[in-house]
Design a protein around this motif. Structure first.
Motif, PDB file in Angstrom:
ATOM      1  N   MET A 171       0.856  -1.172   0.000  1.00  0.00           N
ATOM      2  CA  MET A 171       0.000   0.000   0.000  1.00  0.00           C
ATOM      3  C   MET A 171       0.905   1.239   0.000  1.00  0.00           C
ATOM      4  N   VAL A 172       0.620   2.151  -0.898  1.00  0.00           N
ATOM      5  CA  VAL A 172       1.375   3.400  -1.020  1.00  0.00           C
ATOM      6  C   VAL A 172       0.470   4.536  -0.558  1.00  0.00           C
ATOM      7  N   ARG A 173       1.052   5.511   0.109  1.00  0.00           N
ATOM      8  CA  ARG A 173       0.306   6.697   0.544  1.00  0.00           C
ATOM      9  C   ARG A 173       0.958   7.927  -0.067  1.00  0.00           C
ATOM     10  N   SER A 174       0.108   8.872  -0.464  1.00  0.00           N
ATOM     11  CA  SER A 174       0.613  10.081  -1.087  1.00  0.00           C
ATOM     12  C   SER A 174      -0.327  11.230  -0.777  1.00  0.00           C
ATOM     13  N   SER A 175       0.220  12.433  -0.683  1.00  0.00           N
ATOM     14  CA  SER A 175      -0.623  13.613  -0.494  1.00  0.00           C
ATOM     15  C   SER A 175      -1.102  14.153  -1.837  1.00  0.00           C
ATOM     16  N   VAL A 176      -0.579  13.598  -2.926  1.00  0.00           N
ATOM     17  CA  VAL A 176      -0.955  14.010  -4.281  1.00  0.00           C
ATOM     18  C   VAL A 176      -1.675  12.844  -4.943  1.00  0.00           C
ATOM     19  N   MET A 230      -5.309  12.515   1.928  1.00  0.00           N
ATOM     20  CA  MET A 230      -4.243  11.619   1.475  1.00  0.00           C
ATOM     21  C   MET A 230      -4.851  10.620   0.502  1.00  0.00           C
ATOM     22  N   TYR A 231      -3.994   9.964  -0.250  1.00  0.00           N
ATOM     23  CA  TYR A 231      -4.436   8.942  -1.191  1.00  0.00           C
ATOM     24  C   TYR A 231      -3.691   7.657  -0.889  1.00  0.00           C
ATOM     25  N   GLU A 232      -4.437   6.575  -0.793  1.00  0.00           N
ATOM     26  CA  GLU A 232      -3.863   5.250  -0.589  1.00  0.00           C
ATOM     27  C   GLU A 232      -4.158   4.424  -1.835  1.00  0.00           C
ATOM     28  N   TYR A 233      -3.162   3.642  -2.269  1.00  0.00           N
ATOM     29  CA  TYR A 233      -3.351   2.838  -3.466  1.00  0.00           C
ATOM     30  C   TYR A 233      -2.313   1.736  -3.521  1.00  0.00           C
ATOM     31  N   GLU A 234      -2.607   0.753  -4.344  1.00  0.00           N
ATOM     32  CA  GLU A 234      -1.674  -0.338  -4.601  1.00  0.00           C
ATOM     33  C   GLU A 234      -0.875   0.019  -5.837  1.00  0.00           C
ATOM     34  N   GLN A 235       0.433  -0.149  -5.757  1.00  0.00           N
ATOM     35  CA  GLN A 235       1.298   0.215  -6.879  1.00  0.00           C
ATOM     36  C   GLN A 235       2.129  -0.995  -7.294  1.00  0.00           C
ATOM     37  N   PHE A 236       2.134  -1.242  -8.609  1.00  0.00           N
ATOM     38  CA  PHE A 236       2.916  -2.326  -9.182  1.00  0.00           C
ATOM     39  C   PHE A 236       3.858  -1.724 -10.208  1.00  0.00           C
ATOM     40  N   VAL A 237       5.149  -1.960 -10.040  1.00  0.00           N
ATOM     41  CA  VAL A 237       6.161  -1.384 -10.937  1.00  0.00           C
ATOM     42  C   VAL A 237       6.636  -2.472 -11.902  1.00  0.00           C
ATOM     43  N   PHE A 238       6.685  -2.103 -13.181  1.00  0.00           N
ATOM     44  CA  PHE A 238       7.095  -3.018 -14.240  1.00  0.00           C
ATOM     45  C   PHE A 238       8.133  -2.339 -15.116  1.00  0.00           C
ATOM     46  N   ASN A 297      -1.099   1.951 -10.908  1.00  0.00           N
ATOM     47  CA  ASN A 297      -1.694   2.254  -9.607  1.00  0.00           C
ATOM     48  C   ASN A 297      -3.161   1.836  -9.631  1.00  0.00           C
ATOM     49  N   TYR A 298      -3.526   0.962  -8.703  1.00  0.00           N
ATOM     50  CA  TYR A 298      -4.887   0.441  -8.629  1.00  0.00           C
ATOM     51  C   TYR A 298      -5.509   0.777  -7.278  1.00  0.00           C
ATOM     52  N   ASN A 299      -6.837   0.767  -7.268  1.00  0.00           N
ATOM     53  CA  ASN A 299      -7.591   0.926  -6.026  1.00  0.00           C
ATOM     54  C   ASN A 299      -7.238   2.235  -5.316  1.00  0.00           C
ATOM     55  N   ILE A 300      -7.204   3.321  -6.070  1.00  0.00           N
ATOM     56  CA  ILE A 300      -6.863   4.640  -5.508  1.00  0.00           C
ATOM     57  C   ILE A 300      -8.032   5.130  -4.666  1.00  0.00           C
ATOM     58  N   GLN A 301      -7.762   5.387  -3.391  1.00  0.00           N
ATOM     59  CA  GLN A 301      -8.803   5.830  -2.469  1.00  0.00           C
ATOM     60  C   GLN A 301      -8.367   7.094  -1.750  1.00  0.00           C
ATOM     61  N   GLU A 302      -9.291   8.038  -1.656  1.00  0.00           N
ATOM     62  CA  GLU A 302      -9.035   9.274  -0.923  1.00  0.00           C
ATOM     63  C   GLU A 302      -9.386   9.038   0.543  1.00  0.00           C
ATOM     64  N   VAL A 303      -8.474   9.386   1.426  1.00  0.00           N
ATOM     65  CA  VAL A 303      -8.717   9.273   2.868  1.00  0.00           C
ATOM     66  C   VAL A 303      -8.367  10.601   3.526  1.00  0.00           C
TER      67      VAL A 303
END
Length: 112
Positions: free
Chosen positions: A1-6, A58-66, A32-38
């Motif tokens: 889970m990644v958190r970001s203010s942007v 804040m924004y929480e989301y799942e991030q997969f890097v390829f 980036n999947y399942n982006i949710q504003e908290v």
């Protein structure tokens, strides 16, 4: 889970490296999947030096890097290819996320 203010985009290009000799371009990107504003309360220091609580988005989301390699002549269509890949994998990744969040009990009794 990644958190970001942007708020992130669904697809982020991390880096692009062109190899002219091999006629290839290497792209590192994140889906980036399942982006949710908290909203959360965070302490800040006001102008008078007092600590006060402030609500921050804040924004929480799942991030997969390829990382993928493409022929250099395809460079101008890479954004469309990534959009197609993102859409094609979304259901599978969301299903896997749900399975990954399934809790398994620490103790399992059989029978009586």
């Amino acid at each position: 889970m990644v958190r970001s203010s942007v708020k992130p985009s669904e697809i982020q290009i991390i880096s692009v490296t062109d190899d002219i000799r091999k006629s290839k371009t290497r792209v590192k990107y994140a889906f980036n999947y399942n982006i949710q504003e908290v909203r959360e309360e965070m302490p800040i220091i006001d102008e008078q030096g007092n600590e006060v609580m402030q609500t921050q988005t804040m924004y929480e989301y799942e991030q997969f890097v390829f990382e993928s390699e493409f022929d250099l002549f395809m460079k101008n269509v890479i954004p469309e290819v990534l959009k197609t890949m993102y859409a094609a994998k979304k259901d599978e990744i969301m299903q896997n996320l749900a399975l990954a969040n399934t809790k398994i009990p620490k103790e399992i009794n059989i029978g009586e």
